[in-house]
Design an enzyme around this catalytic site. Structure first.
Site, PDB file in Angstrom:
ATOM      1  N   LYS A 158       0.993  -1.076   0.448  1.00 58.83           N
ATOM      2  CA  LYS A 158      -0.178  -0.373   0.248  1.00 58.83           C
ATOM      3  C   LYS A 158       1.321   1.252  -0.141  1.00 58.83           C
ATOM      4  O   LYS A 158       1.801   1.772   1.254  1.00 58.83           O
ATOM      5  CB  LYS A 158      -0.924  -0.046   0.993  1.00 58.83           C
ATOM      6  CG  LYS A 158      -1.880  -1.341   1.360  1.00 58.83           C
ATOM      7  CD  LYS A 158      -2.224  -1.550   2.696  1.00 58.83           C
ATOM      8  CE  LYS A 158      -1.745  -1.485   3.516  1.00 58.83           C
ATOM      9  NZ  LYS A 158      -2.372  -2.561   5.340  1.00 58.83           N
ATOM     10  N   THR A 217      -7.059   8.944   9.112  1.00 60.36           N
ATOM     11  CA  THR A 217      -6.676   7.223   8.796  1.00 60.36           C
ATOM     12  C   THR A 217      -6.521   6.527   9.708  1.00 60.36           C
ATOM     13  O   THR A 217      -5.866   5.548   9.316  1.00 60.36           O
ATOM     14  CB  THR A 217      -5.711   8.189   7.917  1.00 60.36           C
ATOM     15  OG1 THR A 217      -4.831   8.655   8.171  1.00 60.36           O
ATOM     16  CG2 THR A 217      -5.419   9.310   7.045  1.00 60.36           C
ATOM     17  N   GLY A 254      -5.922   3.557  11.760  1.00 59.87           N
ATOM     18  CA  GLY A 254      -6.553   2.251  11.731  1.00 59.87           C
ATOM     19  C   GLY A 254      -6.891   2.212  10.053  1.00 59.87           C
ATOM     20  O   GLY A 254      -7.613   0.988   9.679  1.00 59.87           O
ATOM     21  N   THR A 255      -6.518   2.658   9.323  1.00 54.70           N
ATOM     22  CA  THR A 255      -7.123   2.547   7.588  1.00 54.70           C
ATOM     23  C   THR A 255      -6.453   1.161   6.851  1.00 54.70           C
ATOM     24  O   THR A 255      -6.707  -0.059   6.682  1.00 54.70           O
ATOM     25  CB  THR A 255      -6.484   3.557   6.219  1.00 54.70           C
ATOM     26  OG1 THR A 255      -5.435   4.045   7.465  1.00 54.70           O
ATOM     27  CG2 THR A 255      -7.158   4.533   5.875  1.00 54.70           C
TER      28      THR A 255
HETATM   29  O1  PXL Z   1      -3.026   0.568  12.475  1.00 54.18           O
HETATM   30  C1  PXL Z   1      -1.861   0.094  12.803  1.00 54.18           C
HETATM   31  C2  PXL Z   1      -2.364  -0.636  14.030  1.00 54.18           C
HETATM   32  C3  PXL Z   1      -3.321  -2.226  14.822  1.00 54.18           C
HETATM   33  N1  PXL Z   1      -3.596  -2.496  15.885  1.00 54.18           N
HETATM   34  C4  PXL Z   1      -3.729  -1.439  16.677  1.00 54.18           C
HETATM   35  C5  PXL Z   1      -3.030  -0.235  16.677  1.00 54.18           C
HETATM   36  C6  PXL Z   1      -2.656   0.197  15.422  1.00 54.18           C
HETATM   37  C7  PXL Z   1      -2.802   1.683  15.099  1.00 54.18           C
HETATM   38  O2  PXL Z   1      -3.035   2.317  16.416  1.00 54.18           O
HETATM   39  O3  PXL Z   1      -3.616   0.594  17.390  1.00 54.18           O
HETATM   40  C8  PXL Z   1      -4.247  -2.209  17.959  1.00 54.18           C
END
Ligand code: PXL
Length: 272
Positions: free
Chosen positions: A178, A210, A212-213
């Site tokens: 990505k 953005t 958690g994308t």
């Molecule tokens: O986006 C990566 C990610 C994955 N898992 C958890 C996260 C994050 C980013 O903040 O907090 C639990």
């Protein structure tokens, strides 16, 4: 309402983000909004909000193993999606348990950092590569993660493709690199699968919402694969889903805000 067929069950294995933007809450929201049923295995409680991660409390391998066993005993899981896997022991427990779960699809998001920079999985990446890549239907690194995994400096489409091919030689059936965080005005992703290379391009959406994308993209792909979409179609649809989720983000928090996982659902308006 689904009739005549069973709702696909997606197992999300990852960290808990209390702000709900990333991790297993994002995974569950995504698969729910795409018509699947989500179950979750918690690997770490992160202490964070949209501004960043303050602390992490990793779960033991036994806790992870027991969660998977309880679910595996009761559900037929169509797809497993992995995110934050913070320790080698957790990766080992998951890899071993997968042979009992027998998902049709395994989507591995090789999470290294939170959007705000906190290291979420640096020490377990070797185990993720060694134990999960060889059984993955798809691995979904961003350019930074792909660079860390392969040692290749990623600056353009050609180096993205080279890194993707390198990750494929580590055993993954397919790799999606990505490029959304890279400098250009286009958000270009490169998919390398059994058919070859597919470039997916979309206009970059300039937004701080953005958070958690990456989780959302990988979960959407897992849900769409489990719903019977071929890989290339699933990736195209997931990219459109994420773009719309960023565009319609609710604008919450003071940092990297969450996206809108439910943009496809009808807005019935507020009463009164
Ligand atoms: O986006 C990566 C990610 C994955 N898992 C958890 C996260 C994050 C980013 O903040 O907090 C639990």
């Amino acid at each position: 309402m689904l009739t005549g067929r069973k709702i696909p069950v997606i197992m999300a294995v990852g960290g808990f983000d209390p702000s709900g933007g990333a991790g297993i809450l994002a995974d569950i929201k995504t698969v729910s909004s795409l018509g699947c049923y989500g179950v979750a295995v918690l690997t770490s409680v992160t202490i964070q909000n949209t501004r960043g991660v303050l602390d992490v409390h990793h779960q033991s391998a036994k806790t992870v193993r027991d969660q998977i066993a309880a679910l595996e005993d009761d559900f037929q899981v169509s797809a497993v999606k992995t995110g934050m896997l913070p320790t080698e022991e957790i990766v080992d427990a998951l890899a071993t348990a997968l042979s009992a779960v027998e998902p049709r699809f395994l989507v591995v998001d090789p999470v290294l950092n939170a959007s705000a920079g906190f290291d979420l999985a640096g020490i377990s990446m070797k185990a993720i590569i060694g134990r999960l890549f060889p059984v993955a239907s798809l691995v979904t690194p961003n350019a930074n993660e792909a660079a860390r995994i392969t040692g290749i400096t990623i600056v353009d489409r050609e180096s993205m493709e080279r890194a993707g091919r390198e990750i494929q030689t580590m055993g993954a059936q397919a790799v999606l690199i990505k490029g959304g965080d890279m400098g250009s005005e286009e958000a270009v992703d490169i998919l390398i699968d059994s058919k070859g290379v597919l470039e997916l391009s979309g206009p970059k959406i300039h937004s701080s919402n953005t958070h958690g994308t990456g989780c959302t993209m990988a979960s959407a792909i897992a849900a769409l694969l489990a719903s019977g979409r071929p890989l290339r179609e699933a990736v195209r649809m997931a990219k459109a889903y994420v773009a719309a989720a960023i565009r319609t983000a609710p604008g919450l928090g003071h940092g990297y805000g969450p996206v809108n996982h439910f943009h496809a659902m009808a807005d019935h308006g507020a009463e009164g």
